[in-house]
Design a protein around this motif. Structure first.
Motif, PDB file in Angstrom:
ATOM      1  N   VAL A  38       0.865  -1.192   0.000  1.00 50.29           N
ATOM      2  CA  VAL A  38       0.000   0.000   0.000  1.00 50.29           C
ATOM      3  C   VAL A  38       0.894   1.233   0.000  1.00 50.29           C
ATOM      4  O   VAL A  38       1.949   1.259   0.639  1.00 50.29           O
ATOM      5  CB  VAL A  38      -0.940   0.023   1.223  1.00 50.29           C
ATOM      6  CG1 VAL A  38      -2.025  -1.019   1.082  1.00 50.29           C
ATOM      7  CG2 VAL A  38      -0.172  -0.189   2.518  1.00 50.29           C
ATOM      8  N   SER A  39       0.462   2.265  -0.707  1.00 53.07           N
ATOM      9  CA  SER A  39       1.328   3.425  -0.901  1.00 53.07           C
ATOM     10  C   SER A  39       1.602   4.182   0.399  1.00 53.07           C
ATOM     11  O   SER A  39       2.645   4.824   0.532  1.00 53.07           O
ATOM     12  CB  SER A  39       0.724   4.372  -1.944  1.00 53.07           C
ATOM     13  OG  SER A  39      -0.540   4.829  -1.543  1.00 53.07           O
ATOM     14  N   THR A  76      -3.482   9.039  10.595  1.00 51.22           N
ATOM     15  CA  THR A  76      -3.657  10.355   9.959  1.00 51.22           C
ATOM     16  C   THR A  76      -2.416  11.236  10.001  1.00 51.22           C
ATOM     17  O   THR A  76      -2.364  12.253   9.285  1.00 51.22           O
ATOM     18  CB  THR A  76      -4.807  11.125  10.639  1.00 51.22           C
ATOM     19  OG1 THR A  76      -4.472  11.339  12.030  1.00 51.22           O
ATOM     20  CG2 THR A  76      -6.114  10.364  10.535  1.00 51.22           C
ATOM     21  N   GLU A  77      -1.427  10.877  10.827  1.00 52.60           N
ATOM     22  CA  GLU A  77      -0.270  11.757  11.017  1.00 52.60           C
ATOM     23  C   GLU A  77       1.052  11.076  10.687  1.00 52.60           C
ATOM     24  O   GLU A  77       2.113  11.552  11.080  1.00 52.60           O
ATOM     25  CB  GLU A  77      -0.249  12.271  12.465  1.00 52.60           C
ATOM     26  CG  GLU A  77      -1.461  13.126  12.793  1.00 52.60           C
ATOM     27  CD  GLU A  77      -1.545  13.532  14.247  1.00 52.60           C
ATOM     28  OE1 GLU A  77      -2.237  14.528  14.534  1.00 52.60           O
ATOM     29  OE2 GLU A  77      -0.940  12.858  15.110  1.00 52.60           O
ATOM     30  N   ALA A  78       1.002   9.982   9.942  1.00 52.68           N
ATOM     31  CA  ALA A  78       2.223   9.269   9.550  1.00 52.68           C
ATOM     32  C   ALA A  78       2.004   8.588   8.209  1.00 52.68           C
ATOM     33  O   ALA A  78       0.973   7.962   7.982  1.00 52.68           O
ATOM     34  CB  ALA A  78       2.598   8.228  10.613  1.00 52.68           C
ATOM     35  N   ILE A  79       2.988   8.730   7.335  1.00 55.86           N
ATOM     36  CA  ILE A  79       2.953   8.053   6.045  1.00 55.86           C
ATOM     37  C   ILE A  79       4.365   7.581   5.721  1.00 55.86           C
ATOM     38  O   ILE A  79       5.343   8.290   5.981  1.00 55.86           O
ATOM     39  CB  ILE A  79       2.391   8.986   4.948  1.00 55.86           C
ATOM     40  CG1 ILE A  79       2.158   8.232   3.646  1.00 55.86           C
ATOM     41  CG2 ILE A  79       3.287  10.194   4.724  1.00 55.86           C
ATOM     42  CD1 ILE A  79       1.370   9.037   2.610  1.00 55.86           C
ATOM     43  N   ALA A  80       4.483   6.367   5.198  1.00 52.23           N
ATOM     44  CA  ALA A  80       5.790   5.838   4.795  1.00 52.23           C
ATOM     45  C   ALA A  80       6.084   6.275   3.363  1.00 52.23           C
ATOM     46  O   ALA A  80       5.181   6.362   2.521  1.00 52.23           O
ATOM     47  CB  ALA A  80       5.796   4.319   4.897  1.00 52.23           C
ATOM     48  N   LEU A 105      -0.179  14.300   0.561  1.00 56.34           N
ATOM     49  CA  LEU A 105       0.900  13.448   0.071  1.00 56.34           C
ATOM     50  C   LEU A 105       0.373  12.049  -0.241  1.00 56.34           C
ATOM     51  O   LEU A 105       0.739  11.450  -1.262  1.00 56.34           O
ATOM     52  CB  LEU A 105       2.035  13.374   1.101  1.00 56.34           C
ATOM     53  CG  LEU A 105       3.200  12.441   0.758  1.00 56.34           C
ATOM     54  CD1 LEU A 105       3.839  12.810  -0.583  1.00 56.34           C
ATOM     55  CD2 LEU A 105       4.249  12.468   1.873  1.00 56.34           C
ATOM     56  N   GLY A 106      -0.493  11.523   0.617  1.00 55.09           N
ATOM     57  CA  GLY A 106      -1.077  10.207   0.383  1.00 55.09           C
ATOM     58  C   GLY A 106      -1.871  10.164  -0.917  1.00 55.09           C
ATOM     59  O   GLY A 106      -1.842   9.160  -1.644  1.00 55.09           O
ATOM     60  N   ARG A 107      -2.552  11.256  -1.219  1.00 49.25           N
ATOM     61  CA  ARG A 107      -3.337  11.323  -2.463  1.00 49.25           C
ATOM     62  C   ARG A 107      -2.405  11.264  -3.671  1.00 49.25           C
ATOM     63  O   ARG A 107      -2.655  10.534  -4.626  1.00 49.25           O
ATOM     64  CB  ARG A 107      -4.151  12.623  -2.454  1.00 49.25           C
ATOM     65  CG  ARG A 107      -5.060  12.785  -3.663  1.00 49.25           C
ATOM     66  CD  ARG A 107      -6.403  12.120  -3.417  1.00 49.25           C
ATOM     67  NE  ARG A 107      -7.290  12.375  -4.558  1.00 49.25           N
ATOM     68  CZ  ARG A 107      -8.124  13.410  -4.645  1.00 49.25           C
ATOM     69  NH1 ARG A 107      -8.183  14.286  -3.643  1.00 49.25           N
ATOM     70  NH2 ARG A 107      -8.899  13.550  -5.690  1.00 49.25           N
ATOM     71  N   ASP A 117       2.634   5.172  -6.743  1.00 53.62           N
ATOM     72  CA  ASP A 117       3.330   3.955  -6.323  1.00 53.62           C
ATOM     73  C   ASP A 117       2.435   3.099  -5.437  1.00 53.62           C
ATOM     74  O   ASP A 117       1.382   3.544  -4.982  1.00 53.62           O
ATOM     75  CB  ASP A 117       4.633   4.298  -5.578  1.00 53.62           C
ATOM     76  CG  ASP A 117       4.403   4.960  -4.230  1.00 53.62           C
ATOM     77  OD1 ASP A 117       4.011   4.250  -3.281  1.00 53.62           O
ATOM     78  OD2 ASP A 117       4.632   6.181  -4.089  1.00 53.62           O
ATOM     79  N   TYR A 118       2.896   1.870  -5.205  1.00 55.62           N
ATOM     80  CA  TYR A 118       2.218   0.940  -4.300  1.00 55.62           C
ATOM     81  C   TYR A 118       3.056   0.686  -3.050  1.00 55.62           C
ATOM     82  O   TYR A 118       2.971  -0.360  -2.434  1.00 55.62           O
ATOM     83  CB  TYR A 118       1.930  -0.385  -5.007  1.00 55.62           C
ATOM     84  CG  TYR A 118       0.841  -0.280  -6.051  1.00 55.62           C
ATOM     85  CD1 TYR A 118      -0.493  -0.146  -5.662  1.00 55.62           C
ATOM     86  CD2 TYR A 118       1.144  -0.308  -7.395  1.00 55.62           C
ATOM     87  CE1 TYR A 118      -1.495  -0.043  -6.615  1.00 55.62           C
ATOM     88  CE2 TYR A 118       0.143  -0.216  -8.352  1.00 55.62           C
ATOM     89  CZ  TYR A 118      -1.176  -0.081  -7.957  1.00 55.62           C
ATOM     90  OH  TYR A 118      -2.170   0.025  -8.897  1.00 55.62           O
TER      91      TYR A 118
END
Length: 394
Positions: free
Chosen positions: A70-71, A97-101, A264-266, A272-273
């Motif tokens: 998952v992206s 909601t406050e962290a993305i890899a 950024l998630g959007r 990417d995946y």
């Protein structure tokens, strides 16, 4: 009908890569069997801790992990980075909601620029700087507002002047401490003042925290998210590269403001995946079980710093000890300053067989300096110091 010779739109915005000149010379010397000691790229030479590698191997053997991921990063990885932030910096983050890899900090920063700024938006940032900071803004069609970083306090003063006198206010402020290449470090009060300015004028703040775990002589680099209310305006970019010797793994995170994280998630959902899932699983082990390794890595860089700084001073090249990062930002010896940083770097490579990064590659205000990375062992560093001493006194 053939393509015209007109430069592609975004490529035309990028200048020639200064570091390529030194890299090409280095390659030619090595092809001629010359033993070059390379302090150029900040590329960690140590192995990734064995427990992380073992987890990667185990996870890679499971066919379920061979499919798309998952992206945003798998949930347990996002949870692991938020847990580490609470343990180390006392910062509570919502992993949903406050962290993305991200696929490394560089990818995270570049795509964040595409997500949150538009054509003509002003982004204030220091110079000299890591190239992607300035050119990430340019590729996203923003306008970099370059402010000198002779000291963090001077940067704040100039930023305040921009807000007070400029007709257009910065949409965002992009900083990074410990800083690459200047190695400047800051205390929490710097971030407090920065966030006050951002809050007053409605600007976003982006803090690249790539050297979060590399503070020397008792210096503990702070997180901007430690400031109360920081998440209302700021995100922080964290990288596994330097803290865990995981450069080639390409694992980073963007943390903080939910609106910026969502944007950024959007963007990433179209691009990417996510990282290979076994890499993400192994990264969970790093964040949860390898705190001692981060201290060992930091101590190694500090010892290399001490050896290099002491040796350069003894050779007649006055330099000061940095308090953080994995670099030495060295003013070119006075006798050689008229050469400029690129020509000096070329001569140092040709005559001393030592590769460094010319300061001009980090922007116009990097002229007059070169950058050493602490990526060579003690034996190789002593070898380099011998060559440097001969070069300086020839």
């Amino acid at each position: 009908m053939s393509l015209s010779n007109e430069e592609f739109y975004r490529i035309a915005k990028l200048p020639p890569y200064v570091f390529a000149v030194v890299n090409e010379m280095k390659a030619k010397l090595r092809a001629a069997q010359q033993d070059v000691v390379d302090f150029g790229m900040g590329n960690p030479d140590g192995p990734t801790p064995r427990v992380i590698v073992n987890k990667l191997i185990e996870a890679a053997r499971n066919p379920r992990n061979h499919r798309y991921s998952v992206s945003r990063g798998i949930p347990h990885l996002r949870l692991a980075i938020t847990e580490r932030y609470e343990r180390k910096w006392g910062v509570k983050l919502d992993p949903e909601t406050e962290a993305i890899a991200t696929i490394g900090a560089k990818e995270g920063l570049a795509h964040l620029m595409f997500a949150v700024i538009g054509p003509g938006d002003i982004v204030a940032l220091p110079n000299p700087c890591y190239p992607i900071h300035q050119y990430g803004v340019i590729m996203a069609e923003g306008c970099p507002c370059i402010l000198p970083l002779n000291s963090p306090d001077e940067f704040l003063n100039r930023l305040e002047h921009v807000y007070n006198t400029g007709t257009s206010k910065p949409k965002a402020i992009l900083v990074s401490f410990p800083h690459n290449p200047t190695t400047h470090t800051v205390q929490l009060d710097f971030f407090r003042q920065l966030l006050n300015l951002a809050s007053k004028h409605g600007s976003m703040v982006i803090h690249d925290f790539a050297y979060a775990d590399l503070g020397f002589d008792g210096c503990q680099p702070p997180s901007i998210l430690q400031i109360d209310g920081a998440k209302e305006h700021a995100v922080e970019i964290f990288s596994m590269t330097k803290s865990y010797n995981m450069a080639g793994w390409r694992v980073g995170f963007v943390l903080g403001n939910p609106r910026m994280i969502k944007a950024l998630g959007r963007i990433k959902s179209y691009l990417d995946y996510g990282n290979f899932q076994p890499v993400q699983i192994a990264s969970i082990i790093a964040l949860r079980e390898c705190e001692d390794e981060t201290h060992k890595i930091c101590n190694l860089y500090q010892k290399r710093r001490d050896l290099l700084v002491q040796g350069l001073n003894r050779a007649g090249w006055p330099v000061e000890k940095p308090k953080g990062s994995m670099f030495l930002w060295a003013p070119i010896p006075e006798r050689f300053r008229p050469l400029g940083s690129l020509e000096f770097s070329k001569q140092l490579l040709e005559k001393a067989l030592v590769a460094v990064s010319p300061g001009i590659g980090f922007g116009p205000l990097g002229e007059g300096f070169v950058r050493f990375a602490f990526i060579e062992n003690n034996h190789r560093t002593r070898q380099a110091l011998s060559g440097i001493k001969q070069f300086l006194h020839a």
